[in-house]
Design a protein around this motif. Structure first.
Motif, mmCIF file in Angstrom:
data_model
loop_
_atom_site.group_PDB
_atom_site.id
_atom_site.type_symbol
_atom_site.label_atom_id
_atom_site.label_comp_id
_atom_site.label_asym_id
_atom_site.label_seq_id
_atom_site.Cartn_x
_atom_site.Cartn_y
_atom_site.Cartn_z
ATOM 1 N N ALA A 27 -37.776 86.611 -1.494
ATOM 2 C CA ALA A 27 -37.343 87.571 -2.514
ATOM 3 C C ALA A 27 -37.026 86.867 -3.824
ATOM 4 O O ALA A 27 -37.307 87.385 -4.910
ATOM 5 C CB ALA A 27 -36.119 88.349 -2.020
ATOM 6 N N GLU A 28 -36.476 85.671 -3.736
ATOM 7 C CA GLU A 28 -36.098 84.924 -4.931
ATOM 8 C C GLU A 28 -37.273 84.176 -5.546
ATOM 9 O O GLU A 28 -37.419 84.134 -6.770
ATOM 10 C CB GLU A 28 -34.994 83.924 -4.574
ATOM 11 C CG GLU A 28 -34.404 83.225 -5.777
ATOM 12 C CD GLU A 28 -33.204 82.370 -5.408
ATOM 13 O OE1 GLU A 28 -33.088 81.262 -5.971
ATOM 14 O OE2 GLU A 28 -32.408 82.798 -4.560
ATOM 15 N N ASN A 29 -38.150 83.591 -4.712
ATOM 16 C CA ASN A 29 -39.178 82.678 -5.206
ATOM 17 C C ASN A 29 -40.614 83.114 -4.943
ATOM 18 O O ASN A 29 -41.540 82.425 -5.357
ATOM 19 C CB ASN A 29 -38.974 81.291 -4.576
ATOM 20 C CG ASN A 29 -37.595 80.745 -4.866
ATOM 21 O OD1 ASN A 29 -37.177 80.679 -6.013
ATOM 22 N ND2 ASN A 29 -36.872 80.380 -3.823
ATOM 23 N N GLY A 30 -40.832 84.186 -4.210
ATOM 24 C CA GLY A 30 -42.178 84.604 -3.838
ATOM 25 C C GLY A 30 -42.677 83.846 -2.617
ATOM 26 O O GLY A 30 -42.042 82.902 -2.140
ATOM 27 N N LEU A 31 -43.824 84.266 -2.109
ATOM 28 C CA LEU A 31 -44.430 83.607 -0.948
ATOM 29 C C LEU A 31 -45.098 82.309 -1.394
ATOM 30 O O LEU A 31 -45.987 82.339 -2.246
ATOM 31 C CB LEU A 31 -45.474 84.508 -0.300
ATOM 32 C CG LEU A 31 -44.962 85.590 0.625
ATOM 33 C CD1 LEU A 31 -46.061 86.608 0.920
ATOM 34 C CD2 LEU A 31 -44.444 84.992 1.920
#
Length: 164
Positions: A27-31
């Protein structure tokens, strides 16, 4: 104080915490890289929130994929909310961690499987692994435990279930 340590319940809670931690990072950094998730969950869980047409189509369990298109991943202590695309129709879902049956990241051959003790006993008779999404299953048998409590264990999923 109980007479025994319930290691199965402790592992169950720890692995759900691992899923929460992974989703918080996404959620914070993406996949990152090629990571993506297959999440199978019990659509009958009382705290699952899905559109009625999805509940009708998947009356017992559903597998969703978090990979190329997802929006608004919101991670809470009780579960996660996400908007996914179903045939060009975005739908918001909320999946409690307790509803998750499998969590798989095939890019690194990682998987978790959560089942009640009753389901594990039934599955031991099956020689063939269940395909992704598992197909419709009937309701699980009622628990013999007092107050309707079920014993939950966790195990690692065989990843060949998700290979093409």
């Amino acid at each position: 104080m109980s007479e025994t340590i319930d290691y199965g319940k402790l592992m169950h809670r720890a692995m759900r915490g691992l899923i929460q931690e992974v989703l918080e990072d996404v959620a914070e950094n993406g996949l990152p890289g090629d990571h993506h998730f297959f999440v199978t969950f019990d659509t009958r869980h009382p705290d699952v929130e899905i559109a009625q047409w999805l509940a009708d189509r998947y009356p017992s369990e559903m597998t969703v994929v978090m990979q190329h298109w997802y929006e608004d991943l919101e991670v809470r202590n009780s579960g996660f909310g996400i908007t996914l695309n179903f045939g060009d129709a975005p739908e918001r879902l909320f999946v409690p961690y307790d509803a998750i049956r499998t969590f798989v990241d095939p890019s690194v051959e990682f998987g978790l499987r959560f089942e009640s003790q009753d389901q594990e006993d039934d599955d031991e008779d099956d020689d063939e692994p269940t395909p992704p999404g598992g197909g419709p299953k009937g309701p699980s048998p009622k628990s013999d435990k007092p107050d309707g409590q079920e014993h939950h264990d966790a195990e690692v999923v065989r990843l060949d279930r998700f290979r093409k």
